[in-house]
Design an enzyme around this catalytic site. Structure first.
Site, PDB file in Angstrom:
ATOM      1  N   HIS A   1       0.878  -1.106  -0.057  1.00  0.00           N
ATOM      2  CA  HIS A   1      -0.003   0.024  -0.037  1.00  0.00           C
ATOM      3  C   HIS A   1       0.798   1.038  -0.039  1.00  0.00           C
ATOM      4  CE1 HIS A   1      -4.120  -1.823   1.747  1.00  0.00           C
ATOM      5  NE2 HIS A   1      -3.585  -2.543   0.726  1.00  0.00           N
TER       6      HIS A   1
ATOM      7  N   LYS B   1      -3.825 -11.437   4.632  1.00  0.00           N
ATOM      8  CA  LYS B   1      -3.697 -11.165   3.214  1.00  0.00           C
ATOM      9  C   LYS B   1      -2.578 -11.861   3.002  1.00  0.00           C
ATOM     10  CE  LYS B   1      -5.631  -8.833   0.703  1.00  0.00           C
ATOM     11  NZ  LYS B   1      -6.648  -9.041  -0.097  1.00  0.00           N
TER      12      LYS B   1
ATOM     13  N   HIS C   1     -16.481  -8.266   1.360  1.00  0.00           N
ATOM     14  CA  HIS C   1     -15.059  -7.793   0.862  1.00  0.00           C
ATOM     15  C   HIS C   1     -15.039  -6.266   1.427  1.00  0.00           C
ATOM     16  CE1 HIS C   1     -12.857  -5.481  -2.154  1.00  0.00           C
ATOM     17  NE2 HIS C   1     -11.802  -6.151  -1.640  1.00  0.00           N
TER      18      HIS C   1
HETATM   19 MG   LIG Z   1      -9.975 -10.970  -1.312  1.00  0.00          MG
END
Ligand SMILES: [Mg+2]
Length: 425
Positions: A30, A194, A323
């Site tokens: 990010h 993640k 999400h």
């Molecule tokens: Mg995803």
């Protein structure tokens, strides 16, 4: 109250930027600033309906074209809104046409950006919370999950800002530390990692450490399509060991590949990458490729579209959850209002919210406690703008220089030879 007083007299779109930590994913890391847009739709009697969407240039262009065309509309006339959006975005203005198999993300996103403020206004006019406008609640609150990321301690080339206080998370022990803090702070009852950052075996070591530290917590891993089918097949026994995973999210990057993986996966497959539009549903069902759809009102076409999606999921025996991208409280409020209305929402939803320090709504950040959030009280969404914060975050947007998210470019500041091509593993 006469209809003329609740007609729309203005719609405004304000791009904003807020701090985002150096969170790693398959595409890179990010950037120091995340972009969003804040949408305001104002009625003649001074009510303001709020929405939040993406902040990239394409979205901003679409929203800027639509906004002036909303003047004069009735906030209860969502079909009129849909006609305006279909007339300006996408290549088929027929609002009754069969959804295209390739999807319609840009148009659905533009529709959602304004549908939420329209619904917020409906709630304000009726003096009812938004979830009642949507048919009423089946639960008092929505469960969210601890969303863990591998991360660097700090951004590169980012003078003048203090490092965030989460620190580095590159090892299993550091992941456990991050999870501990997130669960202690918010009471989350499930954990998502993640992934797609390190070779899968290393990430599975992270999952095992989390399993040992948090026995009984449902775990998920999301490599964002970073694995090949062959890699997924090779590591599946490790993922399946001891019921490690609640579901496996987007191990591979196409619908066809998800269909292949589904044939040998002992656990449900979830997606927010391959089934992202109504036009994708027929093939998804045909291939039996996905067992959990991670809905997102921002690109499925709004809160009512999310309810329609939930009904389709019931029709085909597919699970549904939510999400998230980096976002502010307007999005979280909207997710929560629709979440309490979905009878088949059976998983804790994703949210990046704990990673964002800043906020654009009055009163500061909404409080997730015991892993859940109730819809903010009050009519409509139940949130209002902090106009000073909006001005400050808009100034961030003007100053930060970022106009389109590029995690790969940011990653090359740390690792010059970084290649985001998938599958990475
Ligand atoms: Mg995803």
């Amino acid at each position: 109250m006469s209809l003329s007083t609740t007609r729309i007299v203005a719609a405004r779109v304000t791009p904003i930027a807020f701090r985002d930590p150096p969170l790693l994913n398959v595409a890179g890391v990010h950037e120091p600033w995340a972009l969003r847009s804040i949408i305001e739709v104002e009625t003649a009697d001074g009510r303001v309906g709020l929405g939040e969407s993406y902040g990239n240039l394409e979205t901003l262009e679409h929203l800027a074209k639509i906004a002036p065309q909303l003047v004069g509309l009735d906030p209860f006339d969502l079909n009129a809104l849909t006609r305006v959006v279909y007339g300006l975005v996408g290549n088929n203005p027929d609002t009754g046409a069969t959804f295209a198999p390739e999807g319609d993300k840009a148009r659905a996103s533009a529709l959602a950006a304004f549908e939420v403020p329209f619904l917020d206004l409906q709630g304000q006019i009726l003096d009812r919370p938004l979830y009642q406008v949507l048919g009423g609640a089946v639960r008092p609150h929505v469960a969210y999950s601890a969303y863990l990321f591998y991360k660097f301690a700090q951004h590169k080339e980012d003078p003048g800002y203090p490092t965030d206080d989460w620190g580095e998370a590159l090892t299993p022990a550091q992941l456990v530390q991050q999870a501990r803090r997130m669960i202690d702070s918010y009471g989350f009852g499930s954990i998502k990692l993640k992934a797609g950052v390190f070779p899968p075996e290393e990430e599975i070591a992270g999952l095992k450490a989390l399993r040992a530290a948090f026995p009984g917590y449902p775990l998920r891993i999301d490599p964002n399509g970073g694995w090949s089918v062959a890699t997924t097949r090779r590591i599946m026994p490790l993922l399946a060991a001891e019921g490690l995973l609640e579901y496996l999210e987007d191990p591979v990057s196409t619908l066809e590949e998800m269909g292949e993986v589904a044939q040998f996966s002992p656990m449900p497959l979830a997606t927010n990458m391959v089934t992202v539009a109504f036009g994708h549903i027929p093939k998804t069902v045909q291939l039996d490729a996905v067992q959990v759809i991670l809905s997102d009102h921002h690109y499925w076409g709004g809160l009512r579209a999310t309810q329609h999606l939930a009904t389709l999921c019931r029709t085909f025996g597919i699970g549904i959850s939510m999400h998230s991208n980096s976002h502010m409280g307007i999005s979280l409020a909207a997710m929560t209002h629709v979440g309490v209305t979905l009878p088949n929402l059976s998983y804790a939803c994703d949210t990046h919210y704990p990673w964002q320090e800043d906020e654009v709504i009055a009163g500061g950040k909404l409080s997730i406690r015991n892993g859940v959030l109730a819809p903010p009280p009050g009519p409509g969404l139940g949130v209002t703008l902090d106009r000073q914060a909006l001005a400050r975050l808009h100034q961030n947007y003007l100053d930060c220089g970022i106009r389109k998210r590029d995690d790969a470019k940011e990653m090359r500041k740390h690792q010059p030879d970084f290649n985001p091509q998938c599958p990475r593993f």
